[in-house]
Design a protein around this motif. Structure first.
Motif, PDB file in Angstrom:
ATOM      1  N   THR A  64     -21.707  -9.903   4.543  1.00  0.00           N
ATOM      2  CA  THR A  64     -21.645  -9.388   5.910  1.00  0.00           C
ATOM      3  C   THR A  64     -22.400 -10.327   6.853  1.00  0.00           C
ATOM      4  N   LEU A 118     -20.921 -12.179  10.122  1.00  0.00           N
ATOM      5  CA  LEU A 118     -21.494 -11.792  11.414  1.00  0.00           C
ATOM      6  C   LEU A 118     -21.924 -12.989  12.253  1.00  0.00           C
ATOM      7  N   LEU A 136     -19.085 -13.710  14.655  1.00  0.00           N
ATOM      8  CA  LEU A 136     -18.871 -12.496  15.440  1.00  0.00           C
ATOM      9  C   LEU A 136     -19.990 -12.269  16.460  1.00  0.00           C
ATOM     10  N   THR A 137     -21.215 -12.664  16.084  1.00  0.00           N
ATOM     11  CA  THR A 137     -22.339 -12.529  16.994  1.00  0.00           C
ATOM     12  C   THR A 137     -22.119 -13.359  18.255  1.00  0.00           C
ATOM     13  N   TRP A 149     -19.277 -14.409  19.479  1.00  0.00           N
ATOM     14  CA  TRP A 149     -18.179 -13.793  20.220  1.00  0.00           C
ATOM     15  C   TRP A 149     -18.678 -12.578  20.996  1.00  0.00           C
ATOM     16  N   PHE A 150     -19.429 -11.691  20.333  1.00  0.00           N
ATOM     17  CA  PHE A 150     -19.866 -10.453  20.963  1.00  0.00           C
ATOM     18  C   PHE A 150     -20.841 -10.730  22.109  1.00  0.00           C
ATOM     19  N   ASN A 178      -9.366  -9.155  20.756  1.00  0.00           N
ATOM     20  CA  ASN A 178     -10.661  -8.509  20.961  1.00  0.00           C
ATOM     21  C   ASN A 178     -10.740  -7.171  20.238  1.00  0.00           C
ATOM     22  N   LEU A 204     -11.273  -7.876  16.567  1.00  0.00           N
ATOM     23  CA  LEU A 204     -12.616  -8.410  16.323  1.00  0.00           C
ATOM     24  C   LEU A 204     -13.672  -7.327  16.505  1.00  0.00           C
ATOM     25  N   LEU A 205     -13.469  -6.481  17.519  1.00  0.00           N
ATOM     26  CA  LEU A 205     -14.436  -5.413  17.770  1.00  0.00           C
ATOM     27  C   LEU A 205     -14.467  -4.433  16.594  1.00  0.00           C
ATOM     28  N   PHE A 232     -16.223  -6.103  13.806  1.00  0.00           N
ATOM     29  CA  PHE A 232     -17.660  -6.156  14.116  1.00  0.00           C
ATOM     30  C   PHE A 232     -18.323  -4.809  13.851  1.00  0.00           C
ATOM     31  N   THR A 270     -21.162  -4.535  11.013  1.00  0.00           N
ATOM     32  CA  THR A 270     -22.546  -4.224  11.398  1.00  0.00           C
ATOM     33  C   THR A 270     -22.980  -2.905  10.780  1.00  0.00           C
TER      34      THR A 270
END
Ligand code: HEM
Lengths: 126, 133
Positions: free
Chosen positions: A29, A33, A36-37, A39-40, A64, A67-68, A71, A75
């Motif tokens: 994970t 991440l 993804l971090t 991106w977020f 999006n 990906l969301l 994410f 998380t």
């Protein structure tokens, strides 16, 4: 015919090989991440004033949305594994520890569910 | 998972925090843990945020006022900094897991690189956001 008792077979073999999968999942994970971090954090920072229209359009854009959702799932998983270690390190009274471990699961499964549900609702609302 | 009585006895803690000054590596280690817990708490707010967006424009309006206020913005940027710090230290964890980067003479240097990296990343995103708005 094998006359060895289960205890005889297990002795000297070291640990039962359990638990390392949680360590592995924490790593997997973590690796996922990393991108993804970026991106977020960038996405959130670039939404002007977090206005309704902008947020809505951002979440509803197909990549999006996916990906969301990814994410949220990662998380939730990463946090549960992480908080479990923290609890195991500091809480030593058995019943408090078990309640805490069950508690974080219920809380974060619920939050993860809410986040996934909200995302899907936003995506399919229009 | 289950502790017997013996682990609950009054044994001394290691490292002894009252007499031992923590080196930078130890400070970063505990900071990684603290940021992890802070980020987890932030996830609660993110779930509430998404639910507010899903509830529609009228309901979201009050959420946006909070987010756009000074305390709201401070909280958001603190969370983003925590995220970048946790990311940078997390990457070092992943490198350590490959049995690299554990040499005595580079540990302190990497520690400062990590702090610099997390500050820089946050500043970059912040400036980027500033330029766009
Ligand atoms: C919102 C995102 C995140 C949350 C809520 C979160 C939360 C946590 C928590 C609570 C822990 C346990 C801390 C401890 O045991 O000391 C942890 C550990 C960890 N996190 Fe994260 N994290 C996030 C993002 C990331 C990212 C982007 C990385 C990228 C590398 C990462 C890498 C790690 C690693 C490697 C560990 C294990 C540290 C160890 O073994 O002591 N995390 N995280």
């Amino acid at each position: 015919m094998n006359y060895q008792t289960p205890l005889g077979r297990a002795r000297g073999l070291g640990s039962a090989g359990q638990g390392s999968h949680e360590w592995w999942r924490q790593r997997v994970t973590s690796v996922a991440l990393i991108p993804l971090t970026f991106w977020f954090a960038c996405s959130i920072a670039l939404l002007p004033g977090l206005e309704y229209e902008a947020v809505l359009n951002w979440i509803a854009a197909p990549w999006n949305s996916v990906l969301l959702l990814f994410f949220i799932i990662l998380t939730t998983y990463h946090t549960l594994l992480g908080l479990q270690v923290v609890i195991e390190d500091y809480i030593h009274t058995p019943w408090v520890k078990i309640l805490s471990l069950v508690g974080i699961r219920l809380v974060f499964y619920f939050l993860g569910l809410a986040a996934v549900y909200a995302t899907l609702r936003i995506v399919f609302a229009d | 998972m289950f502790d017997t009585k013996s682990t609950m006895s009054e044994r001394p803690l290691s490292p002894h925090l009252q007499i031992y000054r923590l080196p930078i590596t130890a400070v970063l280690s505990i900071t990684h843990r603290i940021t992890g817990v802070i980020l987890s708490a932030g996830l609660v707010l993110w779930a509430v945020f998404l639910m507010a967006v899903a509830a529609g424009e009228a309901q979201y309006a009050s959420t946006q006022v909070v987010l756009d206020s000074t305390p709201g913005k401070l909280l958001l940027w603190a969370w983003i900094y925590a995220l970048f710090f946790h990311l940078c230290h997390g990457i070092r964890h992943l490198v350590w897991d490959t049995v690299h980067g554990l040499e005595r003479n580079t540990l302190n240097r990497d520690a400062y690189l990590e702090i610099g990296g997390s500050v820089l990343l946050t500043l970059m995103v912040f400036l980027f956001a500033l330029l766009r708005s």
